[in-house]
Design a protein around this motif. Structure first.
Motif, PDB file in Angstrom:
ATOM      1  N   LEU A 166     -43.397  -7.006 -19.463  1.00 39.49           N
ATOM      2  CA  LEU A 166     -44.119  -7.181 -18.203  1.00 39.49           C
ATOM      3  C   LEU A 166     -44.550  -8.627 -18.006  1.00 39.49           C
ATOM      4  O   LEU A 166     -44.819  -9.039 -16.871  1.00 39.49           O
ATOM      5  CB  LEU A 166     -45.315  -6.231 -18.141  1.00 39.49           C
ATOM      6  N   GLY A 194     -42.241 -10.072 -15.644  1.00 39.70           N
ATOM      7  CA  GLY A 194     -42.297  -9.580 -14.273  1.00 39.70           C
ATOM      8  C   GLY A 194     -42.557  -8.093 -14.223  1.00 39.70           C
ATOM      9  O   GLY A 194     -42.424  -7.375 -15.216  1.00 39.70           O
ATOM     10  N   ALA A 195     -42.919  -7.626 -13.030  1.00 39.36           N
ATOM     11  CA  ALA A 195     -43.217  -6.202 -12.822  1.00 39.36           C
ATOM     12  C   ALA A 195     -41.968  -5.358 -13.040  1.00 39.36           C
ATOM     13  O   ALA A 195     -40.851  -5.793 -12.758  1.00 39.36           O
ATOM     14  CB  ALA A 195     -43.747  -5.994 -11.413  1.00 39.36           C
ATOM     15  N   ARG A 197     -47.482  -3.781 -13.787  1.00 38.61           N
ATOM     16  CA  ARG A 197     -47.676  -5.229 -13.875  1.00 38.61           C
ATOM     17  C   ARG A 197     -48.771  -5.508 -14.901  1.00 38.61           C
ATOM     18  O   ARG A 197     -49.649  -4.676 -15.119  1.00 38.61           O
ATOM     19  CB  ARG A 197     -48.148  -5.807 -12.540  1.00 38.61           C
TER      20      ARG A 197
END
Length: 102
Positions: free
Chosen positions: A15, A18-19, A61
């Protein structure tokens, strides 16, 4: 502790890039979806990740506030150990006393 488990640490690392949707996270492991779901639940409860529901997808996230709290805790623990190790080093540097043992 939420980060004691290597799977959860790896999820945090992922994570960090990035998401990701829950399914994308699950696809990167060789464990069941329910197992990954439990790991994500622990991370969310610890305040390290947030989840956004988008249709039927759950997007995860990193939670900057949770990570900041974790970093503060690490600094506190590190400060304790640095002080303790400093005192130990001072004690070890003292010359040995002759106890008068024959």
């Amino acid at each position: 502790m939420a980060l004691a488990d290597p799977t959860r640490r790896r999820i945090i690392e992922m994570l960090g890039e990035g998401a990701l949707a829950a399914g994308e996270i699950t696809a990167r492991f060789e464990v069941s979806a329910p197992a990954i779901s439990q790991h994500l639940k622990v991370l969310k409860a610890a305040g390290l990740v947030t989840v956004e529901v988008s249709g039927q997808r759950r997007i995860y996230r990193l939670d900057p506030e949770g990570l900041e709290a974790f970093e503060a805790w690490v600094r506190q623990v590190r400060g304790f150990w640095n002080a303790s190790l400093g005192r130990l080093e001072q004690e070890l540097a003292k010359p040995e006393k002759d106890e008068g043992v024959a």
